[in-house]
Every structure is written in C-alpha cells, then in structure tokens.
Design a protein around this motif. Sequence first.
Motif, PDB file in Angstrom:
ATOM      1  N   ASP A 158      41.868  -1.821  22.342  1.00  0.00           N
ATOM      2  CA  ASP A 158      40.714  -0.931  22.383  1.00  0.00           C
ATOM      3  C   ASP A 158      40.256  -0.778  20.934  1.00  0.00           C
ATOM      4  O   ASP A 158      40.882  -0.061  20.144  1.00  0.00           O
ATOM      5  CB  ASP A 158      41.123   0.420  22.975  1.00  0.00           C
ATOM      6  N   LYS A 159      39.193  -1.458  20.567  1.00  0.00           N
ATOM      7  CA  LYS A 159      38.760  -1.482  19.168  1.00  0.00           C
ATOM      8  C   LYS A 159      38.399  -0.094  18.664  1.00  0.00           C
ATOM      9  O   LYS A 159      38.766   0.286  17.542  1.00  0.00           O
ATOM     10  CB  LYS A 159      37.564  -2.421  18.997  1.00  0.00           C
ATOM     11  N   ALA A 160      37.673   0.650  19.475  1.00  0.00           N
ATOM     12  CA  ALA A 160      37.255   1.987  19.047  1.00  0.00           C
ATOM     13  C   ALA A 160      38.459   2.887  18.814  1.00  0.00           C
ATOM     14  O   ALA A 160      38.507   3.650  17.839  1.00  0.00           O
ATOM     15  CB  ALA A 160      36.318   2.599  20.091  1.00  0.00           C
ATOM     16  N   ALA A 161      39.449   2.792  19.692  1.00  0.00           N
ATOM     17  CA  ALA A 161      40.653   3.612  19.546  1.00  0.00           C
ATOM     18  C   ALA A 161      41.428   3.220  18.293  1.00  0.00           C
ATOM     19  O   ALA A 161      41.961   4.080  17.578  1.00  0.00           O
ATOM     20  CB  ALA A 161      41.537   3.473  20.786  1.00  0.00           C
ATOM     21  N   ALA A 162      41.503   1.914  18.024  1.00  0.00           N
ATOM     22  CA  ALA A 162      42.206   1.446  16.829  1.00  0.00           C
ATOM     23  C   ALA A 162      41.515   1.954  15.568  1.00  0.00           C
ATOM     24  O   ALA A 162      42.170   2.436  14.633  1.00  0.00           O
ATOM     25  CB  ALA A 162      42.271  -0.078  16.821  1.00  0.00           C
ATOM     26  N   GLN A 163      40.203   1.866  15.548  1.00  0.00           N
ATOM     27  CA  GLN A 163      39.466   2.331  14.370  1.00  0.00           C
ATOM     28  C   GLN A 163      39.569   3.840  14.207  1.00  0.00           C
ATOM     29  O   GLN A 163      39.601   4.349  13.087  1.00  0.00           O
ATOM     30  CB  GLN A 163      38.008   1.874  14.457  1.00  0.00           C
ATOM     31  N   GLN A 164      39.662   4.558  15.342  1.00  0.00           N
ATOM     32  CA  GLN A 164      39.826   6.006  15.281  1.00  0.00           C
ATOM     33  C   GLN A 164      41.172   6.379  14.657  1.00  0.00           C
ATOM     34  O   GLN A 164      41.265   7.325  13.868  1.00  0.00           O
ATOM     35  CB  GLN A 164      39.714   6.605  16.684  1.00  0.00           C
ATOM     36  N   LEU A 165      42.224   5.622  15.004  1.00  0.00           N
ATOM     37  CA  LEU A 165      43.544   5.849  14.403  1.00  0.00           C
ATOM     38  C   LEU A 165      43.479   5.753  12.881  1.00  0.00           C
ATOM     39  O   LEU A 165      44.042   6.578  12.162  1.00  0.00           O
ATOM     40  CB  LEU A 165      44.552   4.819  14.928  1.00  0.00           C
ATOM     41  N   PHE A 166      42.792   4.736  12.412  1.00  0.00           N
ATOM     42  CA  PHE A 166      42.666   4.548  10.972  1.00  0.00           C
ATOM     43  C   PHE A 166      41.825   5.647  10.340  1.00  0.00           C
ATOM     44  O   PHE A 166      42.166   6.171   9.272  1.00  0.00           O
ATOM     45  CB  PHE A 166      42.058   3.172  10.678  1.00  0.00           C
ATOM     46  N   GLU A 167      40.733   5.992  10.995  1.00  0.00           N
ATOM     47  CA  GLU A 167      39.850   7.033  10.462  1.00  0.00           C
ATOM     48  C   GLU A 167      40.593   8.360  10.325  1.00  0.00           C
ATOM     49  O   GLU A 167      40.440   9.077   9.329  1.00  0.00           O
ATOM     50  CB  GLU A 167      38.633   7.194  11.367  1.00  0.00           C
ATOM     51  N   GLU A 168      41.412   8.681  11.324  1.00  0.00           N
ATOM     52  CA  GLU A 168      42.174   9.940  11.284  1.00  0.00           C
ATOM     53  C   GLU A 168      43.182   9.955  10.135  1.00  0.00           C
ATOM     54  O   GLU A 168      43.568  11.029   9.665  1.00  0.00           O
ATOM     55  CB  GLU A 168      42.886  10.149  12.620  1.00  0.00           C
ATOM     56  N   ALA A 169      43.592   8.762   9.688  1.00  0.00           N
ATOM     57  CA  ALA A 169      44.536   8.662   8.577  1.00  0.00           C
ATOM     58  C   ALA A 169      43.820   8.525   7.232  1.00  0.00           C
ATOM     59  O   ALA A 169      44.460   8.321   6.199  1.00  0.00           O
ATOM     60  CB  ALA A 169      45.466   7.468   8.791  1.00  0.00           C
ATOM     61  N   GLY A 170      42.478   8.621   7.261  1.00  0.00           N
ATOM     62  CA  GLY A 170      41.702   8.488   6.036  1.00  0.00           C
ATOM     63  C   GLY A 170      41.548   7.053   5.578  1.00  0.00           C
ATOM     64  O   GLY A 170      41.318   6.778   4.397  1.00  0.00           O
ATOM     65  N   LEU A 171      41.659   6.119   6.521  1.00  0.00           N
ATOM     66  CA  LEU A 171      41.594   4.688   6.227  1.00  0.00           C
ATOM     67  C   LEU A 171      40.417   4.053   6.942  1.00  0.00           C
ATOM     68  O   LEU A 171      39.855   4.622   7.881  1.00  0.00           O
ATOM     69  CB  LEU A 171      42.891   3.999   6.669  1.00  0.00           C
ATOM     70  N   THR A 172      40.067   2.838   6.524  1.00  0.00           N
ATOM     71  CA  THR A 172      38.997   2.089   7.170  1.00  0.00           C
ATOM     72  C   THR A 172      39.550   0.818   7.792  1.00  0.00           C
ATOM     73  O   THR A 172      40.212   0.026   7.107  1.00  0.00           O
ATOM     74  CB  THR A 172      37.899   1.714   6.158  1.00  0.00           C
ATOM     75  N   LEU A 173      39.310   0.622   9.081  1.00  0.00           N
ATOM     76  CA  LEU A 173      39.688  -0.619   9.764  1.00  0.00           C
ATOM     77  C   LEU A 173      38.421  -1.393  10.082  1.00  0.00           C
ATOM     78  O   LEU A 173      37.590  -0.942  10.876  1.00  0.00           O
ATOM     79  CB  LEU A 173      40.459  -0.326  11.054  1.00  0.00           C
ATOM     80  N   LEU A 174      38.267  -2.537   9.456  1.00  0.00           N
ATOM     81  CA  LEU A 174      37.129  -3.413   9.701  1.00  0.00           C
ATOM     82  C   LEU A 174      37.523  -4.470  10.731  1.00  0.00           C
ATOM     83  O   LEU A 174      38.573  -5.102  10.601  1.00  0.00           O
ATOM     84  CB  LEU A 174      36.681  -4.087   8.409  1.00  0.00           C
ATOM     85  N   LEU A 175      36.679  -4.649  11.742  1.00  0.00           N
ATOM     86  CA  LEU A 175      36.905  -5.655  12.781  1.00  0.00           C
ATOM     87  C   LEU A 175      35.651  -6.515  12.887  1.00  0.00           C
ATOM     88  O   LEU A 175      34.838  -6.360  13.804  1.00  0.00           O
ATOM     89  CB  LEU A 175      37.223  -4.984  14.123  1.00  0.00           C
ATOM     90  N   PRO A 176      35.450  -7.419  11.931  1.00  0.00           N
ATOM     91  CA  PRO A 176      34.226  -8.236  11.932  1.00  0.00           C
ATOM     92  C   PRO A 176      34.149  -9.140  13.144  1.00  0.00           C
ATOM     93  O   PRO A 176      35.178  -9.541  13.708  1.00  0.00           O
ATOM     94  CB  PRO A 176      34.345  -9.052  10.638  1.00  0.00           C
TER      95      PRO A 176
END
Length: 228
Positions: free
Chosen positions: A200-218
């Motif tokens: 789940d791309k959105a869920a994965a990116q949310q995990l990173f955002e909550e940790a103050g990180l950026t997950l890029l999935l080009p």
Amino acid sequence: MKFTYYGHSSFAVEVKGKKIVFDPFITHNELAKSIDVERIEADYIFVSHGHADHVADLMALAKRTGATVVGAYELTEWVQKQGHEKVHPMNTGGKWHFDFGTVKCTVAHHSSGLPDGNYGGNPMGFLFMTGEGNFYYSGDTALTFDMELIPRWAKLDFAVLPVGDNFTMGADDAVIAAEFIECQRIIGVHYDTFGYIKIDKAAAQQLFEEAGLTLLLPGIGETIDAIG
C-alpha cells in the motif's frame, strides 16, 4: 544527481557524466513493459547479488554497452564466464576509487545464487561518495545494526532501500533503517513486482511522514532529482 527508475530494484544514477545502472531486471518485469532496454546506456553496472530478479538483463546490457560490471568476486567471475571480461570484483567492507567517486561495499543480510545454480558470492550494498553527493543503496537486505556504520563513513543525500517486505525489510523496518543511516530522503525499491511484495504505497509513505522522513516512490521510467 538524476535518478531514473526502471522498476523493481533496477535504476540508474548519473554521476560526473558516468551512467551507472543497478541490478538490471527489466525485460522479465511485466510492470516495466514501457522501458526499452536497448535504449539504456551504461558505463558501469553495479550488481548487489546474483538472484534472477537482479541480473536478468545483466549480460545483454553489459555486452551491448561495454559497461564495467561491479559486484562480488564470485559474481564477476561468473560474468566473465558468460563472455564479458570488463569487470571489477569487490567484496564486503572493501572500497575503491572509481573515476566518478569512491564506492564502499556494505553488509546486506540476504542470500545470493545465480540463475544457473552457481554461488553468487556475498550479497552487498553500496555506499557512493562523490563530489556531486553521497548515497547508499542497501541491496536486498533485512534491517541490520550494520547500517549504523553508514554515518561514520559518509553524510548521505539520499538512500535507496527495499520496502516490499517478505524477501527483504518492509516499509516499517525501512523507517528504522533510515534512522540508523541518518538519512531523511529515501527512494523505495523492490515492491509491487510480484504478489509477495505488493504494498500500500500511501500507507508506506504515511509511515515515513509520521517519522519525519520522505519516501519517494517514482513511477517506472520516471527520472527525478534524487537530492532534491
């Protein structure tokens, strides 16, 4: 520093005019049908380990482009037996000063066997230290405390980590890995290609955002500025 994603764990980075391709697996990836592998240029091909989903296009690409193949000693020995002599063997913990910068081979906790059953040597990651920026590609790996060594060697501008789980760490462990390597900008790979690693791309990116990180999935075929 431009990063082009070819799907799965295959991508290219251009450093000091050198085109560096990683883990070429394109023609056998149903999701990468839009990529014409014959148009890909390479001065170097770095291979993290010998599994088919990382070397399927290796020999064809290496022979067509004349690229130098860099990987574990046993893997490069296999490449030479396939008829391509231009290789640079390395192993875990070693580093080399290439014409684009310095590369250090890092620990990856995984396995490595070549498509014909031969032993592929140690699976590895690669730490790139260049005048245009520093980045870390972990290769296929579990989360490991060895990653805490990365900041001792270089301050990272970005890192490329697997997020698909099952065969490698998933997004939750990749968040911890990002903290270990002290890098806020992560490009995710090794996901969605097979049923076992759909995310789940959105869920994965949310995990990173909550940790103050950026997950890029080009998107496959997309080129981004990796450093931002």
